[in-house]
Enzyme design. Structure first.
Site, PDB file in Angstrom:
ATOM      1  N   ASP A  96       0.827  -1.210   0.000  1.00  0.00           N
ATOM      2  CA  ASP A  96       0.000   0.000   0.000  1.00  0.00           C
ATOM      3  C   ASP A  96       0.862   1.261   0.000  1.00  0.00           C
ATOM      4  O   ASP A  96       0.633   2.184  -0.774  1.00  0.00           O
ATOM      5  CB  ASP A  96      -0.986   0.016   1.182  1.00  0.00           C
ATOM      6  CG  ASP A  96      -0.324  -0.198   2.535  1.00  0.00           C
ATOM      7  OD1 ASP A  96       0.909  -0.423   2.596  1.00  0.00           O
ATOM      8  OD2 ASP A  96      -1.033  -0.135   3.551  1.00  0.00           O
ATOM      9  N   ARG A 161     -10.387   1.483   6.439  1.00  0.00           N
ATOM     10  CA  ARG A 161      -9.881   0.725   5.285  1.00  0.00           C
ATOM     11  C   ARG A 161     -10.909   0.663   4.158  1.00  0.00           C
ATOM     12  O   ARG A 161     -10.569   0.492   2.997  1.00  0.00           O
ATOM     13  CB  ARG A 161      -9.545  -0.719   5.693  1.00  0.00           C
ATOM     14  CG  ARG A 161      -8.345  -0.848   6.613  1.00  0.00           C
ATOM     15  CD  ARG A 161      -7.921  -2.318   6.676  1.00  0.00           C
ATOM     16  NE  ARG A 161      -7.066  -2.613   7.821  1.00  0.00           N
ATOM     17  CZ  ARG A 161      -5.754  -2.441   7.853  1.00  0.00           C
ATOM     18  NH1 ARG A 161      -5.140  -1.941   6.797  1.00  0.00           N
ATOM     19  NH2 ARG A 161      -5.053  -2.741   8.915  1.00  0.00           N
TER      20      ARG A 161
HETATM   21  P1  IMP Z   1       7.410   1.519   6.520  1.00  0.00           P
HETATM   22  O1  IMP Z   1       8.048   0.273   7.057  1.00  0.00           O
HETATM   23  O2  IMP Z   1       7.666   2.695   7.424  1.00  0.00           O
HETATM   24  O3  IMP Z   1       7.738   1.803   5.094  1.00  0.00           O
HETATM   25  O4  IMP Z   1       5.872   1.314   6.676  1.00  0.00           O
HETATM   26  C1  IMP Z   1       5.102   0.656   5.811  1.00  0.00           C
HETATM   27  C2  IMP Z   1       3.760   0.305   6.432  1.00  0.00           C
HETATM   28  O5  IMP Z   1       3.333   1.271   7.407  1.00  0.00           O
HETATM   29  C3  IMP Z   1       2.722   0.333   5.368  1.00  0.00           C
HETATM   30  O6  IMP Z   1       2.572  -0.914   4.779  1.00  0.00           O
HETATM   31  C4  IMP Z   1       1.477   0.748   6.118  1.00  0.00           C
HETATM   32  O7  IMP Z   1       0.830  -0.382   6.644  1.00  0.00           O
HETATM   33  C5  IMP Z   1       1.977   1.598   7.250  1.00  0.00           C
HETATM   34  N1  IMP Z   1       1.855   3.041   6.949  1.00  0.00           N
HETATM   35  C6  IMP Z   1       2.845   3.911   6.676  1.00  0.00           C
HETATM   36  N2  IMP Z   1       2.381   5.140   6.439  1.00  0.00           N
HETATM   37  C7  IMP Z   1       1.046   5.058   6.550  1.00  0.00           C
HETATM   38  C8  IMP Z   1      -0.021   6.001   6.380  1.00  0.00           C
HETATM   39  O8  IMP Z   1       0.154   7.202   6.072  1.00  0.00           O
HETATM   40  N3  IMP Z   1      -1.279   5.514   6.577  1.00  0.00           N
HETATM   41  C9  IMP Z   1      -1.540   4.222   6.897  1.00  0.00           C
HETATM   42  N4  IMP Z   1      -0.582   3.317   7.055  1.00  0.00           N
HETATM   43  C10 IMP Z   1       0.703   3.717   6.884  1.00  0.00           C
END
Ligand code: IMP
Length: 173
Positions: A96, A161
């Site tokens: 996502d 969601r």
């Molecule tokens: P990362 O490991 O920081 O890249 O985080 C990835 C995961 O964090 C994504 O797959 C989302 O599930 C969650 N995430 C990061 N930013 C957002 C946001 O702005 N809204 C909702 N979920 C987020």
């Protein structure tokens, strides 16, 4: 009171997702792929994306958890693993959003140990302002500012969601 501002409307998302699906179909013409949506956040994106993929594809799902509320814990956990081996397969991970990049860094290292023929990443969103690990996104929907987005599969504490568009929560007293 909570208000949700629209960041990207449903029509704009649909158009971009169609383009991404067509691009994937062109790039992998004559080949088979395994599509791996990362749950839960990519379920809606993946469902729409595969409708525009015209090459033969199998689907398998991965459950990952890296977030509590709005803060990255930095600890990634596989909550549900693939059901089949991916050795020798072309794999496309469907995510996502790439935020810090920690989740995808972890996942790509993990998948590499399973000896796939190739692994590419399709991500609906990228938030470069917060990215700490360089992640190559092969198919990207939209680049966004440093805001916490919800809807179209993305949640805030498991809510929102189901929204058909991408939005930003604005809290007012
Ligand atoms: P990362 O490991 O920081 O890249 O985080 C990835 C995961 O964090 C994504 O797959 C989302 O599930 C969650 N995430 C990061 N930013 C957002 C946001 O702005 N809204 C909702 N979920 C987020």
């Amino acid at each position: 009171m909570t208000t949700i501002d629209t960041l990207i409307d449903a029509e704009t998302i649909a158009k971009r997702v169609e383009e991404m699906g067509k691009q994937i179909s062109q790039d992998y013409a004559g080949q088979e792929v395994v599509i791996v949506p990362v749950l839960k956040g990519s379920f809606m994106f993946a469902a729409d994306l595969v409708r525009h993929i015209s090459i033969p594809c199998r689907m398998d799902f991965l459950g990952l958890r890296s977030y509590e509320g709005e803060t990255s814990t930095g600890v990634v956990q596989i909550t549900s693993d693939l059901t089949r081996a991916i050795e020798g397969e072309h794999v496309i991970v469907v995510e996502d959003i790439v935020d810090t990049g920690l989740t995808m860094e972890y996942l790509f290292e993990n998948l590499a140990t399973r000896k796939p023929k190739s692994v590419k990443l399709a991500s609906l969103l990228h938030k470069p302002a917060r990215t700490t690990v360089d992640i190559e996104i092969d198919y990207l929907g939209f680049t966004i500012e440093d805001v916490f987005v919800i809807g179209y599969g993305l949640d805030y504490d498991q809510l929102y969601r189901n929204l058909p568009y991408l939005g930003v929560v604005r809290s007012e007293d």
